[in-house]
Write a protein that holds these residues in place. Structure first.
Motif, PDB file in Angstrom:
ATOM      1  N   GLY A   1       0.118 -30.035 -10.294  1.00  0.00           N
ATOM      2  CA  GLY A   1       1.540 -30.005 -10.590  1.00  0.00           C
ATOM      3  C   GLY A   1       2.274 -28.752 -10.177  1.00  0.00           C
ATOM      4  N   LYS A   2       1.737 -28.030  -9.183  1.00  0.00           N
ATOM      5  CA  LYS A   2       2.382 -26.794  -8.750  1.00  0.00           C
ATOM      6  C   LYS A   2       2.690 -26.832  -7.264  1.00  0.00           C
ATOM      7  N   PRO A   3       3.822 -26.255  -6.840  1.00  0.00           N
ATOM      8  CA  PRO A   3       4.020 -26.054  -5.404  1.00  0.00           C
ATOM      9  C   PRO A   3       3.052 -24.994  -4.903  1.00  0.00           C
ATOM     10  N   PHE A   4       2.662 -25.106  -3.662  1.00  0.00           N
ATOM     11  CA  PHE A   4       1.652 -24.216  -3.104  1.00  0.00           C
ATOM     12  C   PHE A   4       2.070 -22.752  -3.195  1.00  0.00           C
ATOM     13  N   HIS A   5       3.365 -22.479  -2.988  1.00  0.00           N
ATOM     14  CA  HIS A   5       3.822 -21.093  -2.979  1.00  0.00           C
ATOM     15  C   HIS A   5       3.878 -20.483  -4.370  1.00  0.00           C
ATOM     16  N   ARG A   6       3.521 -21.263  -5.395  1.00  0.00           N
ATOM     17  CA  ARG A   6       3.452 -20.717  -6.751  1.00  0.00           C
ATOM     18  C   ARG A   6       2.052 -20.864  -7.353  1.00  0.00           C
ATOM     19  N   ALA A   7       1.123 -21.264  -6.542  1.00  0.00           N
ATOM     20  CA  ALA A   7      -0.227 -21.546  -7.053  1.00  0.00           C
ATOM     21  C   ALA A   7      -1.253 -20.562  -6.500  1.00  0.00           C
ATOM     22  N   ARG A   8      -2.377 -20.490  -7.199  1.00  0.00           N
ATOM     23  CA  ARG A   8      -3.542 -19.744  -6.729  1.00  0.00           C
ATOM     24  C   ARG A   8      -4.676 -20.748  -6.544  1.00  0.00           C
ATOM     25  N   VAL A   9      -5.177 -20.827  -5.328  1.00  0.00           N
ATOM     26  CA  VAL A   9      -6.161 -21.853  -4.976  1.00  0.00           C
ATOM     27  C   VAL A   9      -7.257 -21.228  -4.120  1.00  0.00           C
ATOM     28  N   VAL A  10      -8.495 -21.638  -4.370  1.00  0.00           N
ATOM     29  CA  VAL A  10      -9.612 -21.249  -3.507  1.00  0.00           C
ATOM     30  C   VAL A  10     -10.108 -22.495  -2.793  1.00  0.00           C
ATOM     31  N   VAL A  11     -10.166 -22.425  -1.460  1.00  0.00           N
ATOM     32  CA  VAL A  11     -10.553 -23.567  -0.642  1.00  0.00           C
ATOM     33  C   VAL A  11     -11.847 -23.259   0.088  1.00  0.00           C
ATOM     34  N   ALA A  12     -12.825 -24.160  -0.058  1.00  0.00           N
ATOM     35  CA  ALA A  12     -14.080 -24.064   0.700  1.00  0.00           C
ATOM     36  C   ALA A  12     -14.092 -25.169   1.739  1.00  0.00           C
ATOM     37  N   HIS A  13     -14.014 -24.783   3.015  1.00  0.00           N
ATOM     38  CA  HIS A  13     -14.156 -25.750   4.112  1.00  0.00           C
ATOM     39  C   HIS A  13     -15.631 -25.782   4.469  1.00  0.00           C
ATOM     40  N   LEU A  14     -16.268 -26.929   4.223  1.00  0.00           N
ATOM     41  CA  LEU A  14     -17.713 -27.060   4.364  1.00  0.00           C
ATOM     42  C   LEU A  14     -18.016 -27.998   5.522  1.00  0.00           C
ATOM     43  N   GLY A  15     -18.346 -27.436   6.672  1.00  0.00           N
ATOM     44  CA  GLY A  15     -18.642 -28.237   7.846  1.00  0.00           C
ATOM     45  C   GLY A  15     -19.686 -27.561   8.703  1.00  0.00           C
ATOM     46  N   VAL A  16     -19.658 -27.843  10.005  1.00  0.00           N
ATOM     47  CA  VAL A  16     -20.548 -27.149  10.925  1.00  0.00           C
ATOM     48  C   VAL A  16     -20.323 -25.652  10.796  1.00  0.00           C
ATOM     49  N   ASN A  17     -19.058 -25.246  10.742  1.00  0.00           N
ATOM     50  CA  ASN A  17     -18.673 -23.895  10.363  1.00  0.00           C
ATOM     51  C   ASN A  17     -18.107 -23.941   8.955  1.00  0.00           C
ATOM     52  N   ILE A  18     -18.258 -22.852   8.233  1.00  0.00           N
ATOM     53  CA  ILE A  18     -17.825 -22.808   6.841  1.00  0.00           C
ATOM     54  C   ILE A  18     -16.952 -21.589   6.617  1.00  0.00           C
ATOM     55  N   SER A  19     -15.882 -21.775   5.849  1.00  0.00           N
ATOM     56  CA  SER A  19     -15.096 -20.634   5.389  1.00  0.00           C
ATOM     57  C   SER A  19     -14.652 -20.896   3.958  1.00  0.00           C
ATOM     58  N   VAL A  20     -14.576 -19.846   3.170  1.00  0.00           N
ATOM     59  CA  VAL A  20     -14.079 -19.917   1.800  1.00  0.00           C
ATOM     60  C   VAL A  20     -12.928 -18.928   1.704  1.00  0.00           C
ATOM     61  N   THR A  21     -11.763 -19.415   1.250  1.00  0.00           N
ATOM     62  CA  THR A  21     -10.537 -18.631   1.351  1.00  0.00           C
ATOM     63  C   THR A  21      -9.767 -18.666   0.044  1.00  0.00           C
ATOM     64  N   ALA A  22      -9.259 -17.498  -0.356  1.00  0.00           N
ATOM     65  CA  ALA A  22      -8.454 -17.375  -1.567  1.00  0.00           C
ATOM     66  C   ALA A  22      -6.977 -17.332  -1.182  1.00  0.00           C
ATOM     67  N   PHE A  23      -6.191 -18.265  -1.719  1.00  0.00           N
ATOM     68  CA  PHE A  23      -4.752 -18.326  -1.478  1.00  0.00           C
ATOM     69  C   PHE A  23      -4.014 -17.898  -2.738  1.00  0.00           C
ATOM     70  N   ASP A  24      -3.158 -16.913  -2.602  1.00  0.00           N
ATOM     71  CA  ASP A  24      -2.327 -16.456  -3.704  1.00  0.00           C
ATOM     72  C   ASP A  24      -0.878 -16.734  -3.362  1.00  0.00           C
ATOM     73  N   GLN A  25      -0.298 -17.728  -4.028  1.00  0.00           N
ATOM     74  CA  GLN A  25       1.085 -18.123  -3.795  1.00  0.00           C
ATOM     75  C   GLN A  25       1.345 -18.377  -2.308  1.00  0.00           C
ATOM     76  N   GLY A  26       0.442 -19.138  -1.698  1.00  0.00           N
ATOM     77  CA  GLY A  26       0.594 -19.558  -0.315  1.00  0.00           C
ATOM     78  C   GLY A  26       0.033 -18.610   0.712  1.00  0.00           C
TER      79      GLY A  26
END
Length: 365
Positions: free
Chosen positions: A180-205
């Protein structure tokens, strides 16, 4: 609102007609509704990045644009053409207007090689046919890391800023919307799990910290080693030439090194019967959970959501274990595969619908 979406890959280009509609939720105006009609165009060998030292000529780009136009011959005219950007120097995230200078810079590989380097030129060429704007969204050279996240403990050695910028941001948006939050007001951690992998912390976009991609600091992948203890890595380095070491770390490690296979679907099918696969899966789960915890701690407050994406996110039993172990941190969203076409369409839609302005690219110094 219609847009043509062009996503160049290593051997083919994904093409789509995107029907983009405004959000149905007034509290989340960025939650656009996108319907895609898909096509695929094979690229000539040189356009597929087989000769990175030889930029494509204007004639070669024009031939590919003709193929794209032919594939879209029965589609209605678009309001914009949007493509994945390539290496264009370190830039902020967002949607950029494509100029001839931007397209030429990427195509020549002046800031590095990437399969998406042809994207801006294709978008511009196709857009000129219809007299509409050409756009790129969240190119791979996005760098918004905090200054303290860029530095290592050794002078002059900086941490990798490349990650799955296009897909990770799109997945992060979806995860924010689910709570229930717009991305620019949220804190989200995304793990892209594939042949290559990255884990990224997003703070308010903003992507403030990331494990990086390739031989970065994230968990191991299908064939890549992931993080290694320094003494063990130095032991390998002392005994191998650099090229051989890089080959082994990128092609003979990860699931392949631990199980003898990098076929993730087959590994999932054989997991119960093969103790090596079960052991490798447990190591992977442990590394992903540890990375999610670490990048949650990189945020200034507890994350609103965690998100898992990429091809490995289709491995249900493995993802279930990760969810159970990290659900105490924040709600977990799982989006298997990638949202690259949707991300490109949404980036164009936010500009076309007036939700944000297209950014202007400046050549790197």
């Amino acid at each position: 609102m219609l847009a043509y979406v062009v996503n160049p890959g290593s051997s083919s280009t994904r093409l789509a007609l995107a029907d983009i509609q405004p959000s149905e939720n007034p509290d989340l105006p960025g939650q656009l509704q996108v319907a895609l009609t898909r096509a695929e165009v094979r690229l000539p060998e040189r356009a597929a990045g087989q000769h990175p030292g030889q930029p494509l000529s204007e004639d070669e780009v024009a031939l590919i644009v003709q193929e794209l136009r032919h594939a879209a011959r029965e589609w209605p005219a678009p309001a914009a053409v949007v493509s994945r950007g390539g290496e264009i120097g370190e830039v902020g995230a967002g949607t950029y207007s494509v100029t001839p200078e931007l397209a030429a810079h990427a195509l020549a590989g002046l800031s590095g090689q990437h399969s998406g380097n042809v994207g801006a030129a294709l978008a511009l060429g196709l857009a000129q046919v219809y007299g509409v704007p050409a756009l790129i969204v969240d190119p791979p050279s996005v760098n918004e890391l905090l200054p303290e996240a860029r530095e290592s403990g050794f002078p002059g050695v900086q941490r990798e800023h490349h990650f799955h910028a296009l897909n990770a941001r799109a997945v992060g948006r979806r995860a924010a919307y689910e709570v229930g939050k717009p991305f620019h007001r949220a804190r989200v951690v995304v793990a892209h799990l594939g042949v290559n992998i990255s884990v990224t912390a997003f703070d308010q976009g903003r992507a403030i910290d990331t494990s990086g991609i390739g031989q970065g600091e994230g968990p191991f992948g299908a064939t890549r080693a992931g993080p290694m203890p320094l003494p063990g890595l130095l032991g390998l380095a002392y005994g191998l030439e650099r090229g051989e070491l890089e080959r082994r770390l990128s092609q003979e490690a990860g699931f392949w090194g631990l199980t003898g296979s990098s076929d993730l679907r087959e590994l999932e099918r054989q997991e119960r019967a093969d103790p090596r696969i079960r052991a490798a899966a447990e190591v992977f789960v442990h590394q992903v959970c540890k990375a999610l915890g670490a990048y949650s701690a990189a945020l200034p407050a507890r994350p609103d959501a965690l998100a898992l994406s990429g091809g490995i996110a289709r491995w249900e039993s493995l993802i279930d274990r990760i969810e159970r172990r990290v659900a105490w941190i924040a709600p977990v969203t799982v989006i298997p595969g990638d949202l690259e076409l949707e991300a490109l369409a949404e980036g164009a839609g936010r500009v076309l619908l007036g939700l944000e302005d297209a950014r202007t690219w400046e050549p790197p110094n």
